[in-house]
Every structure is written in structure tokens, then in C-alpha cells.
Design an enzyme around this catalytic site. Structure first.
Site, mmCIF file in Angstrom:
data_model
loop_
_atom_site.group_PDB
_atom_site.id
_atom_site.type_symbol
_atom_site.label_atom_id
_atom_site.label_comp_id
_atom_site.label_asym_id
_atom_site.label_seq_id
_atom_site.Cartn_x
_atom_site.Cartn_y
_atom_site.Cartn_z
ATOM 1 N N SER A 48 66.368 11.708 33.612
ATOM 2 C CA SER A 48 65.169 10.880 33.797
ATOM 3 C C SER A 48 63.889 11.698 33.978
ATOM 4 C CB SER A 48 65.367 9.895 34.959
ATOM 5 O OG SER A 48 66.426 8.993 34.651
ATOM 6 N N GLU A 62 72.404 18.425 35.523
ATOM 7 C CA GLU A 62 72.142 17.025 35.200
ATOM 8 C C GLU A 62 73.013 16.118 36.084
ATOM 9 O OE1 GLU A 62 70.336 16.698 30.953
ATOM 10 O OE2 GLU A 62 72.481 16.369 30.872
ATOM 11 N N GLY A 93 69.429 8.671 32.212
ATOM 12 C CA GLY A 93 69.109 7.397 31.583
ATOM 13 C C GLY A 93 68.912 6.254 32.554
ATOM 14 N N GLU A 132 78.254 13.348 29.146
ATOM 15 C CA GLU A 132 78.737 12.309 28.217
ATOM 16 C C GLU A 132 79.916 12.831 27.392
ATOM 17 O OE1 GLU A 132 74.886 11.467 26.545
ATOM 18 O OE2 GLU A 132 74.255 10.661 28.480
ATOM 19 N N LYS A 187 70.790 13.038 21.597
ATOM 20 C CA LYS A 187 72.054 12.285 21.668
ATOM 21 C C LYS A 187 72.312 11.593 20.317
ATOM 22 C CE LYS A 187 71.348 12.031 26.610
ATOM 23 N NZ LYS A 187 71.581 11.353 27.879
ATOM 24 N N HIS A 215 78.062 18.554 28.232
ATOM 25 C CA HIS A 215 77.231 17.436 28.707
ATOM 26 C C HIS A 215 78.144 16.408 29.371
ATOM 27 C CE1 HIS A 215 74.585 13.974 28.775
ATOM 28 N NE2 HIS A 215 73.582 14.814 28.625
ATOM 29 N N ASN A 237 67.378 16.519 24.109
ATOM 30 C CA ASN A 237 68.708 16.110 23.647
ATOM 31 C C ASN A 237 68.568 14.710 23.064
ATOM 32 O OD1 ASN A 237 71.341 15.361 23.277
ATOM 33 N ND2 ASN A 237 71.925 15.445 25.447
HETATM 34 P P1 13P Z 1 67.534 11.134 30.115
HETATM 35 O O1 13P Z 1 66.357 12.093 30.099
HETATM 36 O O2 13P Z 1 67.435 10.066 29.092
HETATM 37 O O3 13P Z 1 67.823 10.659 31.493
HETATM 38 O O4 13P Z 1 68.826 12.013 29.664
HETATM 39 C C1 13P Z 1 69.066 13.227 30.263
HETATM 40 C C2 13P Z 1 70.128 13.922 29.515
HETATM 41 O O5 13P Z 1 71.281 13.538 29.550
HETATM 42 C C3 13P Z 1 69.751 15.080 28.685
HETATM 43 O O6 13P Z 1 70.848 15.783 28.250
#
Ligand code: 13P
Length: 246
Positions: A206, A162, A168, A94, A12, A92, A10
Site C-alpha cells: 500500500s 512486504e 492491496g 502471492e 502482478k 512474493h 510489481n
Molecule cells: P500494493 O502496493 O498494491 O499494496 O502491492 C504491494 C505488493 O505486493 C508489491 O509486490
């Protein structure tokens, strides 16, 4: 039939046309041991799909629940498909946080995506407060029940767990915590869907080359949804290889 193994990236709101060069190196590491999907910003879907890096599927990061109309800034599932996407991430954390998306919104988007022949990667995950309060399994089961529509099958739906606090941050749950949630997801899906035992379950939050092998060894973990470590071939390639061997 066992669930398909999937390494999904992803991107983003990261990446540009120059970043597409990473795909050549990633494609070189693909040996058929797992599916590889990259979900770039929407503007990069068509150039990425046109590049036709062998073995790399391309996905969107969201879609609208409607097929067309006056929705400025949004994208219909059929438009993603038309641009070359085969997958779409939905729900997601976010999107849920930044755009107030509810489980019902996610489910409606998933129905639209399936109608457009996209494979949905539907995300669930608890916040740190919810985990600290001991509510994780209840939250996960609730999100799953509300976000996954009845038309879901093992062919058109992938679930990504997740934990919001692991995204992150460089922090990951313990092996037991991941295994506990994935066991619950598997049980809920198997109860509800005839082919729930075959749906792929991804862990996200992560995931790095250094922890991928350990995470992929856990029961009911069929792959990963990777953010930061999917942007560069040097990081994503070892994750793909670890999954392929798992
Ligand atoms: P990270 O791997 O950067 O922690 O992000 C995970 C994520 O949100 C994937 O959709």
C-alpha cells in the site's frame, strides 16, 4: 558505500501492450536519484525492455530453479534475461500462498537467477495472525535465513519487506513497525554477509504518493516495491520523485 535506492513496480497480473505507454511518462521523471525497475507480466518483458525507456530496468515476477526442461508454463531465469530482464522478484507472498512456495524453493530460484545474472528482489513478510501473535520478527528472520542463498551479495540481491496484510489493502504498518523490521533485516544481513550493510531494503504494501515520503524517511528503508500504484505513471512518478529526493 550506501545501499542503492530502488523504486520497483510489481504489475502482478495487470497490464497489456497498450499499458507500455505509461513508461514514457515515468521515464520523464527519472533523474538518476534512484534506480527504477518495473516487473510486468512475463509476456510484456521483451516489449518493455525493447522500448528502452531511458533509466527503466525491467524484471520478472518469478523464475524456475532449473535452467530448462519439462516444466509446462514455467520460465527459466536465463529466458527472462534473454528477453531483456535485469531483475526478478522471488518469494512474493502471492507466490508463496498461491503456489505453495517455501523458503527453500525461493533460495533455489535465487541461485538460478544469480547464475543467469539477474538481480533478485527477495520478498519476506508476516501475515496478520503472525503479527497479532507477536511473531513478526521471528517470522521475518526465518524467511530471510531460508530464502536468501549464500551467494547473495549487495550487487545481486535486494530484500523487500512486504507485510501480507498491507498488500492491496490500503493499510500500512506504523513507522515504528516498519523501522523495527528493517532494523532486524539489516542486522541479520550484516551478521551473515560481508556486504550486508550495503544491501538495499525495500518496503512494500500500500505504498502511494501520499505516504511515500514518510516511508522513505525511515531508517534502513532504501526504496519501495509498489503494486497498484506502479501501474499508472500519475501514481508511480511521484513515488519515484519522493525516493529520489529522500
Ligand atoms: P500494493 O502496493 O498494491 O499494496 O502491492 C504491494 C505488493 O505486493 C508489491 O509486490
Amino acid at each position: 558505500m550506501v545501499p542503492r535506492k530502488i523504486a520497483a513496480g510489481n504489475w502482478k497480473m495487470n497490464g497489456d501492450l497498450a499499458a507500455l505507454s505509461q513508461l514514457d511518462q515515468m521515464a520523464g521523471s527519472i533523474d538518476g536519484g534512484c534506480d527504477v525497475v518495473i516487473c510486468p507480466p512475463a509476456l510484456l518483458i521483451h516489449p518493455m525492455a525493447s522500448k528502452a525507456a531511458p533509466g527503466i530496468h525491467v524484471g520478472g515476477q518469478d523464475c524456475h530453479a532449473k535452467t530448462s526442461g519439462a516444466h509446462t508454463g514455467d520460465l527459466a531465469a536465463a529466458q527472462l534475461h534473454d528477453a531483456g530482464a535485469t531483475h526478478v522478484i522471488l518469494g512474493h507472498s502471492e507466490r508463496r500462498a498461491d503456489h505453495a512456495e517455501t523458503d527453500a524453493d525461493v533460495s533455489a530460484k535465487a541461485i538460478a537467477a544469480h547464475q543467469a545474472e539477474l538481480i533478485t528482489i527477495i520478498c519476506v513478510g508476516e501475515t496478520e495472525d503472525q503479527r497479532d501473535s507477536g511473531d513478526t520478527l521471528q517470522v521475518i528472520s526465518g524467511q530471510l535465513a531460508g530464502s536468501v542463498p549464500d551467494c547473495a551479495t549487495a550487487a545481486n540481491t535486494v530484500i523487500a519487506y512486504e507485510p501480507v496484510w498491507a498488500i492491496g489493502t490500503g493499510r500500512t504498518p506504523t513507522d515504528d513497525q516498519i523501522a523495527e523490521v528493517h532494523a532486524r533485516l539489516r542486522a541479520d544481513l550484516s551478521d551473515r554477509f560481508d556486504d550486508g550493510a550495503q544491501m538495499s531494503l525495500l518496503y512494500g504494501g500500500s505504498v502511494k504518493p501520499a505516504n511515500a515520503t514518510q516511508i522513505f524517511a525511515l531508517p534502513h528503508v532504501n526504496g519501495a516495491l509498489v503494486g497498484g500504484a506502479s501501474l499508472k505513471a500519475a501514481d508511480f512518478t511521484p513515488i519515484i520523485q519522493a525516493l529520489s529526493k529522500a
